[in-house]
Design a protein around this motif. Sequence first.
Motif, PDB file in Angstrom:
ATOM      1  N   PHE A 144      -7.552   9.414   2.247  1.00 33.09           N
ATOM      2  CA  PHE A 144      -6.163   9.882   2.156  1.00 33.09           C
ATOM      3  C   PHE A 144      -5.599  10.128   3.548  1.00 33.09           C
ATOM      4  CE2 PHE A 144      -7.232  11.941  -2.206  1.00 33.09           C
ATOM      5  CZ  PHE A 144      -7.137  10.706  -2.811  1.00 33.09           C
ATOM      6  N   GLU A 145      -6.366  10.808   4.388  1.00 34.62           N
ATOM      7  CA  GLU A 145      -5.892  11.116   5.737  1.00 34.62           C
ATOM      8  C   GLU A 145      -5.699   9.848   6.560  1.00 34.62           C
ATOM      9  OE1 GLU A 145      -8.878  13.713   7.194  1.00 34.62           O
ATOM     10  OE2 GLU A 145      -8.303  15.395   5.906  1.00 34.62           O
ATOM     11  N   LEU A 146      -6.617   8.888   6.409  1.00 40.86           N
ATOM     12  CA  LEU A 146      -6.525   7.648   7.178  1.00 40.86           C
ATOM     13  C   LEU A 146      -5.279   6.859   6.808  1.00 40.86           C
ATOM     14  CD1 LEU A 146      -7.804   5.591   9.146  1.00 40.86           C
ATOM     15  CD2 LEU A 146      -9.058   4.652   7.198  1.00 40.86           C
ATOM     16  N   PHE A 147      -5.030   6.703   5.516  1.00 43.07           N
ATOM     17  CA  PHE A 147      -3.879   5.915   5.082  1.00 43.07           C
ATOM     18  C   PHE A 147      -2.570   6.671   5.277  1.00 43.07           C
ATOM     19  CE2 PHE A 147      -7.098   3.325   3.154  1.00 43.07           C
ATOM     20  CZ  PHE A 147      -6.538   2.064   3.074  1.00 43.07           C
ATOM     21  N   THR A 148      -2.624   8.003   5.307  1.00 45.44           N
ATOM     22  CA  THR A 148      -1.409   8.779   5.561  1.00 45.44           C
ATOM     23  C   THR A 148      -0.946   8.614   6.996  1.00 45.44           C
ATOM     24  OG1 THR A 148      -2.086  10.399   3.891  1.00 45.44           O
ATOM     25  CG2 THR A 148      -0.384  11.076   5.448  1.00 45.44           C
ATOM     26  N   MET A 149      -1.877   8.367   7.904  1.00 47.77           N
ATOM     27  CA  MET A 149      -1.525   8.205   9.317  1.00 47.77           C
ATOM     28  C   MET A 149      -0.679   6.966   9.549  1.00 47.77           C
ATOM     29  SD  MET A 149      -5.084   9.448  11.159  1.00 47.77           S
ATOM     30  CE  MET A 149      -5.162   7.889  11.939  1.00 47.77           C
ATOM     31  N   VAL A 150      -0.810   5.947   8.698  1.00 42.52           N
ATOM     32  CA  VAL A 150      -0.066   4.696   8.867  1.00 42.52           C
ATOM     33  C   VAL A 150       1.206   4.767   8.031  1.00 42.52           C
ATOM     34  CG1 VAL A 150      -0.141   2.185   8.648  1.00 42.52           C
ATOM     35  CG2 VAL A 150      -2.233   3.454   9.188  1.00 42.52           C
ATOM     36  N   PRO A 151       2.393   4.653   8.635  1.00 38.77           N
ATOM     37  CA  PRO A 151       3.635   4.669   7.841  1.00 38.77           C
ATOM     38  C   PRO A 151       3.638   3.548   6.812  1.00 38.77           C
ATOM     39  CG  PRO A 151       4.117   4.907  10.185  1.00 38.77           C
ATOM     40  CD  PRO A 151       2.655   4.566  10.077  1.00 38.77           C
ATOM     41  N   THR A 152       4.032   3.885   5.591  1.00 40.55           N
ATOM     42  CA  THR A 152       3.949   2.909   4.507  1.00 40.55           C
ATOM     43  C   THR A 152       4.836   1.693   4.769  1.00 40.55           C
ATOM     44  OG1 THR A 152       5.678   4.128   3.341  1.00 40.55           O
ATOM     45  CG2 THR A 152       3.407   4.680   2.808  1.00 40.55           C
ATOM     46  N   LEU A 186       5.732   0.417   7.654  1.00 44.67           N
ATOM     47  CA  LEU A 186       5.131  -0.427   8.692  1.00 44.67           C
ATOM     48  C   LEU A 186       3.934  -1.200   8.148  1.00 44.67           C
ATOM     49  CD1 LEU A 186       5.271   1.850  11.878  1.00 44.67           C
ATOM     50  CD2 LEU A 186       6.775  -0.048  11.229  1.00 44.67           C
ATOM     51  N   ALA A 187       3.142  -0.553   7.274  1.00 44.76           N
ATOM     52  CA  ALA A 187       2.004  -1.250   6.673  1.00 44.76           C
ATOM     53  C   ALA A 187       2.470  -2.426   5.824  1.00 44.76           C
ATOM     54  CB  ALA A 187       1.179  -0.273   5.839  1.00 44.76           C
ATOM     55  N   ALA A 188       3.488  -2.194   4.971  1.00 42.05           N
ATOM     56  CA  ALA A 188       4.021  -3.290   4.155  1.00 42.05           C
ATOM     57  C   ALA A 188       4.624  -4.377   5.026  1.00 42.05           C
ATOM     58  CB  ALA A 188       5.067  -2.743   3.180  1.00 42.05           C
ATOM     59  N   LEU A 189       5.291  -3.988   6.108  1.00 43.68           N
ATOM     60  CA  LEU A 189       5.879  -4.964   7.031  1.00 43.68           C
ATOM     61  C   LEU A 189       4.800  -5.823   7.677  1.00 43.68           C
ATOM     62  CD1 LEU A 189       8.478  -5.970   8.378  1.00 43.68           C
ATOM     63  CD2 LEU A 189       8.161  -4.218  10.130  1.00 43.68           C
ATOM     64  N   LEU A 190       3.664  -5.209   8.008  1.00 42.94           N
ATOM     65  CA  LEU A 190       2.547  -5.967   8.581  1.00 42.94           C
ATOM     66  C   LEU A 190       2.016  -6.983   7.580  1.00 42.94           C
ATOM     67  CD1 LEU A 190       0.409  -6.450  10.789  1.00 42.94           C
ATOM     68  CD2 LEU A 190      -0.920  -4.588   9.766  1.00 42.94           C
ATOM     69  N   PHE A 191       1.833  -6.562   6.326  1.00 38.99           N
ATOM     70  CA  PHE A 191       1.345  -7.490   5.295  1.00 38.99           C
ATOM     71  C   PHE A 191       2.309  -8.657   5.104  1.00 38.99           C
ATOM     72  CE2 PHE A 191      -0.792  -3.596   3.243  1.00 38.99           C
ATOM     73  CZ  PHE A 191      -1.939  -3.806   3.982  1.00 38.99           C
ATOM     74  N   THR A 200       0.613   0.445  -0.590  1.00 41.55           N
ATOM     75  CA  THR A 200       0.915   1.588   0.273  1.00 41.55           C
ATOM     76  C   THR A 200       1.242   2.857  -0.522  1.00 41.55           C
ATOM     77  OG1 THR A 200       3.288   1.059   0.399  1.00 41.55           O
ATOM     78  CG2 THR A 200       1.835   0.008   1.999  1.00 41.55           C
ATOM     79  N   LEU A 201       1.344   2.762  -1.851  1.00 39.75           N
ATOM     80  CA  LEU A 201       1.736   3.921  -2.658  1.00 39.75           C
ATOM     81  C   LEU A 201       0.560   4.652  -3.283  1.00 39.75           C
ATOM     82  CD1 LEU A 201       4.827   2.481  -4.600  1.00 39.75           C
ATOM     83  CD2 LEU A 201       4.841   3.861  -2.525  1.00 39.75           C
ATOM     84  N   TRP A 202      -0.648   4.131  -3.157  1.00 44.25           N
ATOM     85  CA  TRP A 202      -1.765   4.690  -3.915  1.00 44.25           C
ATOM     86  C   TRP A 202      -2.168   6.087  -3.446  1.00 44.25           C
ATOM     87  CZ3 TRP A 202      -6.530   6.225  -2.110  1.00 44.25           C
ATOM     88  CH2 TRP A 202      -6.860   5.860  -0.805  1.00 44.25           C
ATOM     89  N   VAL A 203      -1.907   6.409  -2.182  1.00 41.64           N
ATOM     90  CA  VAL A 203      -2.335   7.702  -1.653  1.00 41.64           C
ATOM     91  C   VAL A 203      -1.655   8.853  -2.399  1.00 41.64           C
ATOM     92  CG1 VAL A 203      -2.378   9.186   0.381  1.00 41.64           C
ATOM     93  CG2 VAL A 203      -2.857   6.764   0.621  1.00 41.64           C
ATOM     94  N   GLY A 204      -0.358   8.728  -2.656  1.00 44.83           N
ATOM     95  CA  GLY A 204       0.347   9.782  -3.377  1.00 44.83           C
ATOM     96  C   GLY A 204      -0.211   9.996  -4.773  1.00 44.83           C
ATOM     97  N   PHE A 205      -0.478   8.895  -5.490  1.00 43.47           N
ATOM     98  CA  PHE A 205      -1.068   9.009  -6.825  1.00 43.47           C
ATOM     99  C   PHE A 205      -2.470   9.610  -6.753  1.00 43.47           C
ATOM    100  CE2 PHE A 205       2.157   5.752  -7.654  1.00 43.47           C
ATOM    101  CZ  PHE A 205       2.687   6.217  -8.845  1.00 43.47           C
ATOM    102  N   GLY A 206      -3.248   9.218  -5.737  1.00 41.39           N
ATOM    103  CA  GLY A 206      -4.604   9.752  -5.605  1.00 41.39           C
ATOM    104  C   GLY A 206      -4.611  11.239  -5.333  1.00 41.39           C
ATOM    105  N   ARG A 207      -3.763  11.694  -4.419  1.00 40.26           N
ATOM    106  CA  ARG A 207      -3.689  13.122  -4.107  1.00 40.26           C
ATOM    107  C   ARG A 207      -3.274  13.946  -5.328  1.00 40.26           C
ATOM    108  NH1 ARG A 207      -3.744  14.876   1.140  1.00 40.26           N
ATOM    109  NH2 ARG A 207      -3.631  13.300   2.795  1.00 40.26           N
TER     110      ARG A 207
END
Length: 293
Positions: free
Chosen positions: A132-140, A142-147, A165-172
Motif C-alpha cells: 500500500f505504501e509503495l503504490f501510494t508513493m506513485v501518483p495514480t 502518472l502511473a496510468a500515463l506511463l502505462f 491504479t485504484l486497487w490500493v484504496g479498495f485494499g485499505r
Amino acid sequence: MTAIPLPVAKTSRPSASFWHAAWYRYRRNRLALVAGGVVVVVLLIGILAPLIAPYKDASIDLTTVLGGASWHHLLGTDQLGRDTLTRAIWGDRTSMTVALGAPLIGLAIGVPIGIMAGWSGGVFDWVALRLFELFTMVPTILAALLFITVFGVSVWKLTLFIGVTLWVGFGRLTRAQYLSLRERDFVQAARAAGVPTWRTIVVHILPNAAGPIIVFFVQQVPYVIFTAAGFSFLGLGVQDPLADWGKMINDSVSYLPIDPLLTLVPIGCIGVACLGFSFFGDGLRDALDPASR
C-alpha cells in the motif's frame, strides 16, 4: 397436580433487514433520489446507444461541416460533419465503459488482498501494508500515463491502466473493515461452531463489509470519468473513430468561437454524469452508514 408452564418470552425480530432500512433512508434523501435517476438515465443511454443515436457513430457528412443546430442535427455537427448528439451518445457509452470497468478491476485486485491482510494479520498484513505504501508513493495519474505511453491505448487498455491504479484504496478499506469485524461476537460464534474459515470470511463478514466498499466504488466513478476525459483531451485516450467526451472537447476547442455547442455539449455531459454519481454516492453513504451524517 399438573405444572403450569411459564410463558416464554419471544425474542422480537427486527421488522426490516439492514438493506431494507438503508433503502428507506435513501428514499428520504430527495437529492440522492434525483441523482440515482440521473445515473440510471446515463447508464441506459450508454447501453442503448446503437438504438437511440440518430446516426451511425462514424457517419461523416462533409456537406454539413460545422453546421449549427437544425431539425436534422439538433446539436449541430463538428468539423467533419459528424452529428454532435450522436457523438455525445456514443461518448456516453465509451465513458461509462471506462468509468465502471476501472473500479471493477481495482475492486477485483484490492478486495482479496485487503481480506487476507485484515483477516490473517501477521506477515501477510505487514507485506500488504508495505505494498500500500509503495503504490501510494506513485501518483495514480502518472502511473496510468506511463502505462499508456509504453503499451499504447484503447478503451480496454485505458480501463485496465486506470483500474490497476485504484486497487490500493479498495485494499485499505477492505483491510480496515475486516480488522474491525473479525473480533465481533457473530464471528466468534461462527468460529466456536466450527464454521469453515472461508465461509466465515465470505458469508459472515463480507456482507457486513459490503456497504462501505459499494459506496467507495460509486465514489470512484466521477474520478475515473475526469481522468479518462483528461487523457482523451491530451490525445492519450480513446482515438478515432470511437467517440469520447474528452476527445470531443479536444477536437472542438479550436472551433469554440464558431460553434460553442461543440465544446459545451461534452462538458455538460461530463458535469452531469460526475454530479449524478457524486450525489448518488453521498446518498448511499448516508443510507448505509447513518452515523456518518
